[in-house]
Scaffold this motif. Structure first.
Motif, PDB file in Angstrom:
ATOM      1  N   THR A 168       5.577  -5.531  27.968  1.00  0.00           N
ATOM      2  CA  THR A 168       6.261  -4.330  28.449  1.00  0.00           C
ATOM      3  C   THR A 168       6.468  -3.314  27.341  1.00  0.00           C
ATOM      4  O   THR A 168       7.101  -3.616  26.325  1.00  0.00           O
ATOM      5  N   ARG A 169       5.936  -2.138  27.537  1.00  0.00           N
ATOM      6  CA  ARG A 169       6.129  -1.065  26.570  1.00  0.00           C
ATOM      7  C   ARG A 169       7.617  -0.700  26.507  1.00  0.00           C
ATOM      8  O   ARG A 169       8.282  -0.578  27.526  1.00  0.00           O
ATOM      9  N   GLY A 170       8.120  -0.530  25.295  1.00  0.00           N
ATOM     10  CA  GLY A 170       9.522  -0.175  25.117  1.00  0.00           C
ATOM     11  C   GLY A 170      10.411  -1.364  24.805  1.00  0.00           C
ATOM     12  O   GLY A 170      11.563  -1.186  24.419  1.00  0.00           O
ATOM     13  N   LEU A 171       9.894  -2.584  24.979  1.00  0.00           N
ATOM     14  CA  LEU A 171      10.619  -3.788  24.600  1.00  0.00           C
ATOM     15  C   LEU A 171       9.954  -4.398  23.375  1.00  0.00           C
ATOM     16  O   LEU A 171       8.740  -4.606  23.368  1.00  0.00           O
ATOM     17  N   HIS A 172      10.754  -4.686  22.349  1.00  0.00           N
ATOM     18  CA  HIS A 172      10.192  -5.091  21.059  1.00  0.00           C
ATOM     19  C   HIS A 172      10.707  -6.439  20.576  1.00  0.00           C
ATOM     20  O   HIS A 172      10.605  -6.764  19.393  1.00  0.00           O
ATOM     21  N   GLY A 173      11.253  -7.222  21.464  1.00  0.00           N
ATOM     22  CA  GLY A 173      11.792  -8.518  21.108  1.00  0.00           C
ATOM     23  C   GLY A 173      12.748  -8.967  22.182  1.00  0.00           C
ATOM     24  O   GLY A 173      12.775  -8.426  23.287  1.00  0.00           O
ATOM     25  N   VAL A 174      13.563  -9.971  21.858  1.00  0.00           N
ATOM     26  CA  VAL A 174      14.463 -10.560  22.842  1.00  0.00           C
ATOM     27  C   VAL A 174      15.813 -10.831  22.194  1.00  0.00           C
ATOM     28  O   VAL A 174      15.900 -11.114  20.994  1.00  0.00           O
ATOM     29  N   VAL A 175      16.881 -10.713  22.980  1.00  0.00           N
ATOM     30  CA  VAL A 175      18.223 -11.032  22.516  1.00  0.00           C
ATOM     31  C   VAL A 175      18.670 -12.308  23.206  1.00  0.00           C
ATOM     32  O   VAL A 175      18.331 -12.564  24.360  1.00  0.00           O
ATOM     33  N   SER A 176      19.434 -13.144  22.487  1.00  0.00           N
ATOM     34  CA  SER A 176      19.904 -14.392  23.080  1.00  0.00           C
ATOM     35  C   SER A 176      21.194 -14.854  22.420  1.00  0.00           C
ATOM     36  O   SER A 176      21.414 -14.625  21.222  1.00  0.00           O
ATOM     37  N   GLN A 177      22.027 -15.522  23.193  1.00  0.00           N
ATOM     38  CA  GLN A 177      23.141 -16.264  22.636  1.00  0.00           C
ATOM     39  C   GLN A 177      22.594 -17.482  21.884  1.00  0.00           C
ATOM     40  O   GLN A 177      21.398 -17.770  21.965  1.00  0.00           O
ATOM     41  N   PRO A 178      23.431 -18.226  21.154  1.00  0.00           N
ATOM     42  CA  PRO A 178      22.931 -19.396  20.409  1.00  0.00           C
ATOM     43  C   PRO A 178      22.601 -20.587  21.320  1.00  0.00           C
ATOM     44  O   PRO A 178      22.967 -21.727  21.047  1.00  0.00           O
ATOM     45  N   ILE A 204      13.505 -12.481  17.745  1.00  0.00           N
ATOM     46  CA  ILE A 204      14.622 -12.887  18.579  1.00  0.00           C
ATOM     47  C   ILE A 204      15.917 -12.592  17.826  1.00  0.00           C
ATOM     48  O   ILE A 204      16.058 -12.935  16.646  1.00  0.00           O
ATOM     49  N   PHE A 205      16.825 -11.905  18.482  1.00  0.00           N
ATOM     50  CA  PHE A 205      18.113 -11.526  17.911  1.00  0.00           C
ATOM     51  C   PHE A 205      19.173 -12.485  18.446  1.00  0.00           C
ATOM     52  O   PHE A 205      19.427 -12.533  19.651  1.00  0.00           O
ATOM     53  N   ILE A 206      19.772 -13.264  17.558  1.00  0.00           N
ATOM     54  CA  ILE A 206      20.777 -14.254  17.937  1.00  0.00           C
ATOM     55  C   ILE A 206      22.168 -13.655  17.778  1.00  0.00           C
ATOM     56  O   ILE A 206      22.548 -13.232  16.686  1.00  0.00           O
ATOM     57  N   HIS A 207      22.916 -13.640  18.880  1.00  0.00           N
ATOM     58  CA  HIS A 207      24.248 -13.036  18.890  1.00  0.00           C
ATOM     59  C   HIS A 207      25.212 -13.995  19.585  1.00  0.00           C
ATOM     60  O   HIS A 207      24.857 -14.620  20.580  1.00  0.00           O
TER      61      HIS A 207
END
Length: 317
Positions: A168-178, A204-207
């Protein structure tokens, strides 16, 4: 929370904001990319408004209130945090970026993501939210780009979402809880997920999501859950990623962690010592935890210069 997202909200008047924007445009600082920036699309907020238990959004006295912690809800609850337009209005986000001299923001959906919807409703919400988030890049001429969100219904559906996000254009990764689909990062059931993420080379961004040890943190509204529970949740997730051998097994993983990796920079030496003292655990990974930490990307949202220095010394600049 509002102050964290919109630092200019408390300014006295619009003229002051305009002066700051003009000053920054004449004397631009070094290029700043904000990797930790949240937006809650209205479609997602409306899902939370349908819930009868936390996490949820309620309407109190004509204002939205975001309740995520046990102490905030219920007949004796202290109430949540006000959810104003700065949570969902991308144009306000742009104004805040101008005021702070931020050229680019990588925006992501914030907690609790789709864990409250571990069924078909969540699967459909993931597709809808990702489509909304993907549009910010075009709307803002590239100043805002987005990370996609994963459904929580199953590992298989999370993998399917990964593939869609990558395409998908405009999405550059993924966010996730631990956790992924309710599973800790070192759970063997997540092997196919890490393998696919490694193949796609998606960041992947871990938050943190809820924090941990909440019962021990009661009595101070959301202050201790956010101040202590959040970074500890991130710390546990990242250490499982390391001690479970996930980072070692998948060399193409690009892992960014919120709030400087929680307590990881401070505990690096202690984790090495603990690893060295347990032969069985020592055999699970071939490199010391502090060495593997250098594979991680940690953001700079740590609030003090000494904390930022610790982050820098742990993973590099």
């Amino acid at each position: 929370m509002n102050k964290h997202y919109m630092p200019w909200v408390g300014w006295k008047n619009k003229e002051r904001l305009e002066i700051e924007i003009q000053t920054l445009s004449r004397n631009p600082p070094m290029k700043i990319i904000d990797v930790h920036s949240h937006l809650y699309p209205l479609e997602y907020i409306r899902l939370l408004e349908k819930r009868q238990s936390i996490p949820r959004v309620i309407n109190a006295n004509g204002q939205r209130e975001f309740r995520t912690f046990p102490e905030e809800d219920g007949p004796h609850g202290v109430g949540g945090r006000l959810m104003g337009a700065e949570y969902f209005d991308w144009e306000l986000k742009l104004k805040a970026m101008d005021a702070m001299g931020i050229q680019t923001a990588i925006v992501s959906l914030g907690n609790p993501w789709l864990d409250p919807f571990p069924n078909r409703e969540g699967d459909e919400a993931a597709e809808a939210i990702n489509q909304i988030m993907s549009q910010y890049e075009t709307r803002t001429d590239g100043r805002m780009v987005a990370l996609g969100v994963l459904p929580s219904s199953s590992v298989e559906n999370a993998i399917h979402a990964l593939k869609q996000i990558a395409a998908t254009r405009g999405l550059h990764g993924v966010v996730s809880q631990p956790a992924i689909s309710g599973l800790a990062f070192d759970d063997p059931q997540l092997e196919p997920f890490w393998s696919e993420l490694n193949r796609l080379e998606l960041p992947i961004f871990i938050h943190p999501e809820n924090g941990i040890g909440l019962e021990a943190l009661r009595g101070y509204r959301h202050t201790l859950p956010v101040g202590i529970g959040f970074p500890m949740e991130t710390t546990v997730g990242l250490t499982r990623l390391i001690f479970g051998g996930v980072l070692e097994k998948y060399p193409n993983l690009k892992v960014l962690a919120a709030h400087g990796g929680g307590c990881l920079p401070f505990l690096a030496g202690r984790l090495d010592a603990a690893w060295n003292s347990d032969e069985e655990v020592h055999q699970k990974i071939s490199q010391a935890p502090s060495v593997q930490m250098k594979r991680l990307y940690l953001d700079a949202l740590v609030y003090t210069a000494p904390a930022l220095q610790a982050v820098r010394l742990t993973v590099g600049t």
